[in-house]
Design an enzyme around this catalytic site. Structure first.
Site, short mmCIF file in Angstrom:
data_model
loop_
_atom_site.label_atom_id
_atom_site.label_comp_id
_atom_site.label_asym_id
_atom_site.label_seq_id
_atom_site.Cartn_x
_atom_site.Cartn_y
_atom_site.Cartn_z
CG ASP A 82 -2.17 0.77 1.07
OD1 ASP A 82 -2.30 1.53 0.09
OD2 ASP A 82 -3.06 0.63 1.94
CD GLU A 99 -9.67 3.04 0.81
OE1 GLU A 99 -9.17 2.02 1.28
OE2 GLU A 99 -9.01 3.95 0.29
#
Length: 663
Positions: free
Chosen positions: A415, A470
């Site tokens: 990430d 998200e």
């Protein structure tokens, strides 16, 4: 001057011009798409599809260090043509095989370089090729994609409102679309690919790129009052500094005056122009996969796509247990038990398992016994995936990958890259290569759109680069995820799989959504969430909600867990960008059908004639009669598919429909 002399002068002038400017035409196999390449002082190309102009003459070139411009006053030395019709195996994709059928043309120029063109029935692609000795420095790659009309677009700006392009190059490639004419697009903002243009006659043009290796990604920008899109690339980083989110990123402090330093003999990325005759064709396009380099990982029989029980979106907020939930062994054993009971392949340990602010993946917090969790998971047929921040992973990549592979971890979710300059693109290839070496899968988050790396390294099992669920942990009530959901299948999903992370069990009808970090919800209905497991291409697919909620919703959980993540066949059924979409996918003998609508209630007739002869039944999940007020309202039924293979469905505002069809 007499008439004969005037006529001779005009003839010579015209003749010299005709000699100087040469045109080369390339047609698609079905003859509908035509590309004309003009070589004069500059090189330009235009594209048409039957009677529809796709691109007006558009200039392209590449500038190298030393004032060499590939495309300026170019001299054609040789033209080669080809016709290809082959099948590409695609084991971890939306279909088992991809047909690769095109007509090719390579214009070879004096000076050891060329431009390759490929004309497919569904679009055009071109790329530069160099055959230079040693290394070269690419100062820029120029392209102006021109239109004769001020067409409407679906444009994704970078999610950065920084005042300069240099600052905007740092972004997470997650952004909703604006629907604006080309000349009204914000000239001060970069736009990411894929990018969609609405043409005449119901056709669409999607611009993206493929086989992006050892080169920066492409952005688009409009800087003129004319309908034109200019290519922009991030310059190469000169100095970088550790920082950003929990010190897991490398921030570019200064950039060079070039975009790439690379080998002189190579092919450059493909620039792809996908043309659809109807919107629904866009949801089953293979252009990026076709153009990507073939498998370099060798035997990939060990790659195992599947479902993942995810912890971060639901904030580890389980309940009805006799231990304190959080980032600890007891909580993850609970996730493993849940995954095992429902045939879910993996549990991910997202951010928090390694010591914070150290950017060191060898330092595990004392609350976590990784070896113990891996062994516990194995006893339950559940494997472990680890989250990793970019710099913590990159700084000692092979050591980290080898260590956790030997421990029994099956892959990483990496990430916070948040760049696509050459340096970061090269990281993705290196990470894919090293993970493949140790039989580890990788899911890239905080990353630019896919460009086919999942074909070149099939252990690259998913990407983010999507404005996923998200966002609903923190976005305001005015945020519109429902419209985004029925836009991305036609644009972002063309680039490749997307880790949208769906599966919410708290479902908000219109006007009921609120951002709650520890108890997040989705917008739209429960059936919408179920349908996304069919609609969204995602070989490595998360269940975003917490096990406690899923165990209260056994019917829905069983359906989600049973939907395959890779497919033998895909059929686009219906759709219109930003309004609705319907797709069917086959795995083995069973077909799955998913449909989504925007905030309008909608009735559709789905043509299921592809099922063929025979009697078929379907397990269906449809919006309940009160789903417009209570998003969680749904109804499950077992029905017989009508003999005429026409299925009538009805969706609530923000609704969806999901079905498994079997003989």
């Amino acid at each position: 001057m007499n008439c004969k002399l005037v006529c001779l002068t005009l003839f010579l002038a015209y003749g010299l011009q005709a000699v100087a400017q040469k045109s080369y035409q390339l047609d698609s196999p079905d003859g509908k798409l035509k590309t004309v390449v003009n070589v004069d002082k500059i090189i330009s190309f235009s594209v048409s599809h039957e009677e529809t102009e796709v691109l007006a003459p558009s200039s392209i070139s590449m500038s190298l260090e030393g004032d060499e411009i590939l495309g300026l006053h170019a001299k054609v030395a040789k033209v080669t043509r080809s016709a290809v019709n082959k099948v590409i195996p695609s084991p971890f994709y939306k279909k088992a095989e991809v047909t690769d059928s095109y007509n090719g043309m390579s214009l070879n120029f004096k000076g050891n370089w060329s431009i390759e063109f490929r004309a497919y029935n569904d679009g055009l692609a071109y790329r530069f090729v160099t055959r230079k000795k040693g290394d070269i420095v690419v100062k820029s790659e120029e392209a102006s994609y021109n239109f004769s009309k001020n067409y409407e677009t679906f444009a994704p700006y970078v999610n950065s409102k920084a005042p300069t392009f240099e600052q905007q190059f740092f972004n997470s490639f997650e952004q909703p679309y604006v629907n604006e004419p080309i000349t009204e697009l914000n000239s001060g903002r970069l736009m990411i690919l894929p990018f969609l243009v609405t043409l005449d006659n119901g056709k669409k043009l999607c611009i993206t790129e493929a086989d992006l290796e050892d080169f920066p990604g492409m952005f688009l920008n409009n800087s003129t009052e004319k309908p034109s899109l200019k290519a922009v690339h991030a310059p190469y980083p000169k100095t970088v500094e550790q920082g950003g989110h929990n010190r897991l990123q490398m921030l570019v402090k200064q950039r060079e005056d070039f975009i790439a330093k690379t080998t002189g003999t190579r092919t450059f990325p493909w620039r792809a122009f996908i043309v659809s005759e109807s919107d629904k064709q866009l949801t089953d396009n293979d252009m990026v996969f076709r153009l990507a380099s073939p498998n370099r990982a060798g035997d990939v029989s060990w790659v195992k796509p599947g479902k993942v029980a995810w912890d971060w979106w639901n904030d580890w907020n389980i309940y009805g247990v006799d231990f304190k939930a959080g980032i600890n062994n007891e909580t993850y054993k609970y996730y493993i038990d849940f995954a095992s009971a429902h045939g879910i392949d993996y549990v991910i340990l997202d951010e928090g398992w390694s010591v914070n602010l150290k950017a060191d993946l060898m330092q595990v917090i004392p609350e976590i016994d990784l070896k113990g969790l891996i062994e516990y998971g194995k006893s339950k047929n559940v494997d472990i995936i680890l989250w990793a921040g970019y710099w913590a992973f990159h700084r000692d990549m092979e050591k980290v990958v080898k260590h956790y592979a030997e421990m029994g971890v099956k892959g990483f979710k990496v990430d916070f890259m948040d760049r696509d300059d050459q340096q970061m693109v090269n990281f993705l290839y290196e990470a894919a290569r090293i993970c493949a070496k140790y039989k580890m899968m990788v899911d890239f988050h905080g990353v630019f759109k896919p460009t086919g790396l999942n074909r070149t390294y099939p252990n690259v099992i998913n990407y983010e680069g999507v404005n996923g669920l998200e966002q609903l942990k923190w976005s305001p009530e005015s945020y519109d995820m429902v419209t985004y959901d029925v836009t991305i299948p036609f644009i972002r999903m063309i680039a490749g799989p997307m880790d949208y992370t769906q599966g919410a069990m708290r479902n908000a009808a219109r006007g009921s959504y609120r951002p709650i970090n520890s108890e997040p919800m989705s917008q739209g209905t429960r059936c919408r969430q179920l349908a996304t497991y069919v609609i969204f291409e995602s070989p490595f697919n998360m269940l975003c909600d917490n096990p406690s909620n899923y165990m209260r919703e056994e019917e829905c959980t069983e359906f989600i867990a049973s939907v395959p993540t890779v497919w033998d066949q895909t059929m686009s059924l219906d759709g219109k960008v930003s309004e609705y979409v319907a797709i069917a996918r086959r795995n083995g003998a069973d077909w799955y059908v998913g449909a989504l609508t925007n905030w309008d209630s909608r009735e559709l007739e789905l043509d299921l004639s592809f099922l063929g002869e025979g009697t078929f039944k379907a397990e269906i999940f449809k919006d309940g009669v009160n789903a417009d007020r209570a998003g969680r309202d749904y109804k499950k039924e077992i029905i017989t598919i009508p003999a005429n293979k026409k299925l009538q469905i009805k969706m609530a505002p923000g609704g969806g429909f999901a079905a498994r069809i079997f003989k």
